[in-house]
Design an enzyme around this catalytic site. Sequence first.
Site, mmCIF file in Angstrom:
data_model
loop_
_atom_site.group_PDB
_atom_site.id
_atom_site.type_symbol
_atom_site.label_atom_id
_atom_site.label_comp_id
_atom_site.label_asym_id
_atom_site.label_seq_id
_atom_site.Cartn_x
_atom_site.Cartn_y
_atom_site.Cartn_z
ATOM 1 N N SER A 129 0.735 -1.337 0.066
ATOM 2 C CA SER A 129 -0.074 -0.027 -0.024
ATOM 3 C C SER A 129 0.905 1.232 -0.101
ATOM 4 O O SER A 129 1.938 1.189 0.450
ATOM 5 C CB SER A 129 -0.974 -0.011 1.205
ATOM 6 O OG SER A 129 -1.620 1.247 1.275
ATOM 7 N N LYS A 184 -4.222 -6.921 3.396
ATOM 8 C CA LYS A 184 -4.188 -5.623 2.495
ATOM 9 C C LYS A 184 -5.814 -5.227 2.106
ATOM 10 O O LYS A 184 -6.130 -4.191 1.872
ATOM 11 C CB LYS A 184 -3.380 -5.937 1.175
ATOM 12 C CG LYS A 184 -3.592 -4.973 0.197
ATOM 13 C CD LYS A 184 -3.190 -3.357 0.579
ATOM 14 C CE LYS A 184 -2.915 -2.521 -0.184
ATOM 15 N NZ LYS A 184 -3.842 -2.173 -1.274
ATOM 16 N N HIS A 187 -7.363 -3.527 4.511
ATOM 17 C CA HIS A 187 -6.642 -2.208 4.734
ATOM 18 C C HIS A 187 -7.545 -1.466 3.723
ATOM 19 O O HIS A 187 -7.969 -0.186 4.033
ATOM 20 C CB HIS A 187 -5.291 -2.426 4.241
ATOM 21 C CG HIS A 187 -4.615 -1.013 3.757
ATOM 22 N ND1 HIS A 187 -4.902 -0.461 2.594
ATOM 23 C CD2 HIS A 187 -3.951 -0.171 4.488
ATOM 24 C CE1 HIS A 187 -4.309 0.723 2.681
ATOM 25 N NE2 HIS A 187 -3.863 1.056 3.468
ATOM 26 N N ASN A 188 -7.780 -2.056 2.551
ATOM 27 C CA ASN A 188 -8.341 -1.198 1.619
ATOM 28 C C ASN A 188 -9.779 -1.001 2.064
ATOM 29 O O ASN A 188 -10.490 -0.093 1.502
ATOM 30 C CB ASN A 188 -8.381 -1.789 0.191
ATOM 31 C CG ASN A 188 -7.219 -1.912 -0.578
ATOM 32 O OD1 ASN A 188 -6.123 -1.878 0.073
ATOM 33 N ND2 ASN A 188 -6.806 -1.912 -1.840
ATOM 34 N N GLU A 191 -9.787 1.823 4.122
ATOM 35 C CA GLU A 191 -9.819 3.065 3.148
ATOM 36 C C GLU A 191 -10.941 3.291 2.675
ATOM 37 O O GLU A 191 -11.301 4.791 2.704
ATOM 38 C CB GLU A 191 -8.504 2.416 2.240
ATOM 39 C CG GLU A 191 -8.319 3.793 1.260
ATOM 40 C CD GLU A 191 -7.501 2.925 0.041
ATOM 41 O OE1 GLU A 191 -6.397 2.446 0.203
ATOM 42 O OE2 GLU A 191 -7.798 3.207 -1.272
#
Length: 484
Positions: A129, A184, A187-188, A191
Site C-alpha cells: 500500500s 491488504k 486495509h483497502n 480505506e
Amino acid sequence: MELSDIGVVGLGVMGANLARNIESRGFRVSVYNRSGGRHSNVLQSFDGGGKFFPTDNLKSFVESISLPRKIIIMVKAGSAVDDVVSELKPLLSKGDIIIDGGNSDFRDTRRRLAEAESSGLLYVGAGISGGEEGALKGASIMPSGSPEAWPKIKRIFTSIAAKAPDGSPCCRWIGPDGSGHFVKTVHNAIEYADMQIIAETYSLLKCSNKLSNSEMAAVFSDWNCGELQSYLVGITADILEVKDSDGSDLVDKILDSASQKGTGKWAVMSALNEAVPFGLISQAVFARFVSAQKDGRVKASGVFSDRCGISSSGSVSVRDAADAMYASKIMAYAQGFSLMRAASETYGWNLDFAGIAKIWRNGCIIRSVFLDKIAAAFESNPKLENMLFDTYFSNAISEKALPWRKIVSEAVLAGIPAPCMCAALSGFDSLRTARSSANILQALRDYFGSHTYERIDRPRGEFFHTDWAAARVAGPLAKITKKI
Ligand code: 6PG
C-alpha cells in the site's frame, strides 16, 4: 556474468516505481515488461544508469537474477498474474521465490501458493500500500506465504518499506497462506470507510453549514493537526484548495460517480462468509455503487425534490462533526480488525494485530496517528475480542456519542445521505444493546417455518417450537409449545 539481486516483472507505474525504490537502496534489479519489447520507452527508461538490468524477454530476465531468484510480479490482479506465473515456472529452479505484489484476492494467492510449492518453488503474496509515491519512496508491505521465503527477502523488503515514527519498517511477515493479501484487502476496506466518512462530513459542512471549499480546507487542515490526523484528511484539505485553469475550484467539476477495483467488495464478501457485522464498511462499498447510478439519482431527485420531509436545523457544530468522524472511524477499524480476527481463526493464521496496526502507521493510504492507539490496544491485550473493549476506545466513543448522534440526526433531518456514519452509529447501538429485538425474528421464523427458538429461562442449546396460531386461540394452558 554479474547477476542481479531481484527481478521486477510489470513496469506499470507501481512496478517501475518499486524497481526504482529497490535500486535506490543499493540492490541490483532486473526489470522486464511483458508488452513493449526492447525499444519500449519504459524499458529504455531503465537503461544506462543505476544498477538496473533491463531485459526484453522472460528467459534472459530470469537468467539475469542470482539464485535463489526473487521475482516480484507487479501486474493487474486476476488472470494476468496467472499468466506471468505460468510463463515463469518452466524457467525457474527449485527454491526460487515468486512474489505477487498486486492487490490479489487472497483465495487466488492460496491457490497459486499451493501450486507453486507443489513445483518446488516458494510463493509470497505481498499486499503493498501507498500508491505510486509509496512504491517509490517507501510503502507499507504485508507479505505472507511460504515461510522459508521470508529470511531471503526480508532485507530487501524492510529496506524499501516506509519507516514508522519510531524508525521501525512498515513491513512484517504477516503469516502463512494468503494472509498478507487478506490483510491488504481489509486495509483497502478501511480505506473505503475512511474516505466515505470524509465525504459525508464534507457533504454536511457544504450543504448544512454552507461552507466554501476554502473554508472546508481550513477545517480539514485544522483537524489534521489533532486526533483526526491522517494522510486522507490531509490530502482532503489539499484537494479542496486546488483550482481549475479558469480559477474555479476543481473539486466542484468532478463527476460524482466513484469507481472501485474490487477489494472493498471482497472484504464485504469475506465478512458475509465469516458472519462478522460489517455494516459501516459495507455501506462504504454500496455508497460507491449508488454514486455510479448517476442517472437514477438525477431521476429520483426530480421525483422527490420537494416531497421528502426535510426538516433541517440549518447547521452543525464543526467540533461535533469532528467527534462524529472520530467515533465512526473507531467503528470502521473495529469492524476491520474483527474481520481479520475471524479470518485468522478460520484459516489458522495467528495474525498479530498490534504488528498489523504498526505497519499501517506509515507508507499506506490509511496511515494516521490513530494506528498508534490500535497498536497499543492490541499490545496490551493481544486477545482483545473487539477494539471497542479497549479502555482508550471505549472512553473515546462514549465521550463522542452525543455529538455523533447530533450529527447523524442533522444528516437524517436535512436529507443529506450519510450511510457510513448512520451505519456506524447503528452498529454501535446494536453492539451495546444487551436485549435486542431478535426475539421477534425468532418468533416469526418459528411461526411461519417451525425454525424453533431458544428461551431465556432455559439453558442455551434447548430448542422449542410453538404452534403460534393454535396458541393464540387456545390460550396459555394448552400444550402447544414443545421442546425439540
Ligand atoms: C493502496 C491503495 C491501492 C489502490 C486501491 C484503489 O493501498 O495503495 O489502496 O491499492 O489505490 O486499490 O482502490 P479502488 O480503485 O477500489 O478505490
